[in-house]
Design an enzyme around this catalytic site. Structure first.
Site, PDB file in Angstrom:
ATOM      1  N   CYS A 251      23.645   7.877   2.600  1.00 40.28           N
ATOM      2  CA  CYS A 251      23.650   7.529   1.172  1.00 40.28           C
ATOM      3  C   CYS A 251      23.504   6.021   0.971  1.00 40.28           C
ATOM      4  O   CYS A 251      24.338   5.245   1.450  1.00 40.28           O
ATOM      5  CB  CYS A 251      24.945   8.015   0.518  1.00 40.28           C
ATOM      6  SG  CYS A 251      25.013   7.629  -1.250  1.00 40.28           S
TER       7      CYS A 251
ATOM      8  N   CYS B  58      20.427  12.629   0.896  1.00 35.86           N
ATOM      9  CA  CYS B  58      21.486  13.446   1.485  1.00 35.86           C
ATOM     10  C   CYS B  58      21.036  14.884   1.697  1.00 35.86           C
ATOM     11  O   CYS B  58      21.553  15.580   2.577  1.00 35.86           O
ATOM     12  CB  CYS B  58      22.756  13.389   0.639  1.00 35.86           C
ATOM     13  SG  CYS B  58      22.612  14.120  -1.007  1.00 35.86           S
TER      14      CYS B  58
ATOM     15  N   CYS C 214      29.281  17.300  11.511  1.00 41.56           N
ATOM     16  CA  CYS C 214      28.137  16.519  11.022  1.00 41.56           C
ATOM     17  C   CYS C 214      28.504  15.758   9.753  1.00 41.56           C
ATOM     18  O   CYS C 214      29.160  16.290   8.863  1.00 41.56           O
ATOM     19  CB  CYS C 214      26.956  17.453  10.743  1.00 41.56           C
ATOM     20  SG  CYS C 214      25.490  16.601  10.093  1.00 41.56           S
TER      21      CYS C 214
ATOM     22  N   ASP D 168      21.632  26.219 -14.936  1.00 44.93           N
ATOM     23  CA  ASP D 168      21.919  24.786 -14.837  1.00 44.93           C
ATOM     24  C   ASP D 168      22.476  24.147 -16.107  1.00 44.93           C
ATOM     25  O   ASP D 168      23.510  23.492 -16.051  1.00 44.93           O
ATOM     26  CB  ASP D 168      20.667  24.034 -14.367  1.00 44.93           C
ATOM     27  CG  ASP D 168      20.946  22.568 -14.063  1.00 44.93           C
ATOM     28  OD1 ASP D 168      22.044  22.272 -13.586  1.00 44.93           O
ATOM     29  OD2 ASP D 168      20.061  21.733 -14.301  1.00 44.93           O
TER      30      ASP D 168
ATOM     31  N   CYS E  90      24.707  13.496   5.901  1.00 51.15           N
ATOM     32  CA  CYS E  90      24.488  13.308   4.467  1.00 51.15           C
ATOM     33  C   CYS E  90      25.359  12.198   3.901  1.00 51.15           C
ATOM     34  O   CYS E  90      24.967  11.488   2.962  1.00 51.15           O
ATOM     35  CB  CYS E  90      24.738  14.619   3.722  1.00 51.15           C
ATOM     36  SG  CYS E  90      26.406  15.281   3.883  1.00 51.15           S
TER      37      CYS E  90
ATOM     38  N   CYS F 134      17.169  11.241  -6.068  1.00 50.03           N
ATOM     39  CA  CYS F 134      17.256  10.817  -4.671  1.00 50.03           C
ATOM     40  C   CYS F 134      17.482  12.055  -3.823  1.00 50.03           C
ATOM     41  O   CYS F 134      18.338  12.886  -4.134  1.00 50.03           O
ATOM     42  CB  CYS F 134      18.420   9.835  -4.498  1.00 50.03           C
ATOM     43  SG  CYS F 134      18.700   9.305  -2.787  1.00 50.03           S
TER      44      CYS F 134
END
Length: 378
Positions: A205, A251, A198, A141, A201, A248
């Site tokens: 938001c 999504c 789809c 990361d 997500c 958050c």
């Protein structure tokens, strides 16, 4: 792109590495070429050129190094991409139902995944080097490596319309890490996109951070706003924060592929009791020492007390609970400007709510106070 075949001279070697990775506690392991051409560098350049990276200046500064794995290490030939499931105990969207309590992103409710995964990556890399030779480097990361495109190439999942990785067996909940090596290993088949029509997500938001499918404007993303942005959060987004004080999951949590998700088997990633919907009134009182103690070994510690309390104050302002004015008022004189500013906004919101709850008629003097608070709150 090189596709794995049974006659590749290193197929058995790859299978041994995968078995060792699973033994070390990784839940997924895939292989991709680190040297093949790929379009992701161009995508990243466009992302930065449009300013979607916001205040994350390091993305622009390391743009060339991020453009391709070999831009960091010219000798890299194979990426061993690893995944660890951090599936939460319950649907993260449930945390949004009680405005008096904090909603914290699922990934941050346990121990810092960087430390947990890095130890396993180093163990795997040492084992690979000792058994097969070749040079190895580990990444998790924080390094300038585009791990999600690599993960898709390695067959671990695909980047959904929200730009995050989606896994068929684990849904939205995979931490990623990589081992780059000079060994030439056969690649796994890449995963294909299974999003179809789809757009759940995109539609969920709160701040409309997706200008189009597969494109994210980080400047509007609540995760960016609550974690990466150091100054005041723009007024236009504060109400949309709700009670989200760190990250958050909307999504991620709404993705239909989560029906296959499972609870993480890693105890370090299970939510701490203290972070399962903690009280906003308690969190906003934290001084620096208490903040550090509460978030020891937590990724939340990285943003520091001031930014964290700023987020809590915005949530308090959104709570509509006038009783919380008592914990907001002392912070109007806080040493940190970003905390004072958030306290003014929260106090203004609570005062406005309190006055409006009195019902008509509102005295002229009360109207003046209400106008002043609204002006201070932005």
């Amino acid at each position: 792109m090189t596709i794995s075949t049974s006659d590749h001279p290193h197929t058995a070697l790859r299978d041994e590495i995968r078995a060792e990775a699973l033994r070390l506690g990784f839940d997924a392991c895939g292989f991709a070429s680190a040297s093949d051409a790929w379009p992701n560098g161009d995508w990243l350049r466009q992302f930065v050129a449009e300013g979607f990276h916001g205040a994350m200046g390091w993305m622009a500064e390391t743009l060339d190094r991020r453009s391709h794995p070999t831009a960091m290490w010219t000798d890299a030939r194979t990426a061993v991409v690893l995944g660890v499931n951090y599936g939460p105990e319950q649907d993260p969207l449930l945390a949004l139902q009680d405005p008096s309590r904090a909603a914290i992103s699922a990934y941050a409710q346990g121990d810092d995944y960087h430390e947990v995964i890095k130890k396993r990556l180093k163990a795997l890399a040492r084992w690979m080097h000792g058994r097969f030779g070749g040079e190895v480097k580990v990444f998790v990361d924080t390094a300038p490596l585009m791990e999600k495109p690599l993960a898709q190439r390695a067959g671990l999942g695909w980047q959904g319309k929200h730009s995050n990785l989606v896994s068929r067996p684990f849904g939205s909940w995979l931490f990623l890490g990589s081992v780059l090596t000079t060994l030439d290993l056969p690649a796994d088949p890449p995963e294909v996109d299974h999003c179809g029509s789809c757009r759940a997500c995109l539609d969920i938001c709160p701040t409309k951070a997706f200008p189009a499918p597969y494109r994210l404007d980080a400047r509007r993303c609540i995760s960016y706003l609550t974690i990466e942005l150091s100054g005041p959060i723009p007024v236009e987004f504060r109400e949309a924060l709700g009670n989200r004080i760190y990250g958050c999951d909307d999504c991620l949590a709404v993705c239909p592929w989560n029906k296959f998700a499972q609870l993480s088997s890693e105890a370090a990633f299970h939510a701490r009791e203290t972070l399962k919907g903690p009280s906003l009134a308690q969190l906003v009182r934290l001084d620096d020492a208490a903040f550090r103690a509460l978030f020891s070994k937590s990724p939340i510690k990285r943003i520091g007390r001031d930014r964290f309390v700023r987020n809590v104050l915005y949530a308090i302002g959104n709570s509509g609970d006038a009783a919380l004015m008592a914990v907001v008022e002392p912070l109007l004189a806080d040493a940190a400007p970003v905390v004072r500013g958030a306290a003014v906004w929260a106090a203004g919101r609570l005062a406005a709510r309190q006055l409006s709850s009195l019902g008509p008629p509102i005295e002229e003097t009360d109207q003046d106070v209400l106008r002043e608070w609204r002006a201070l709150a932005g």
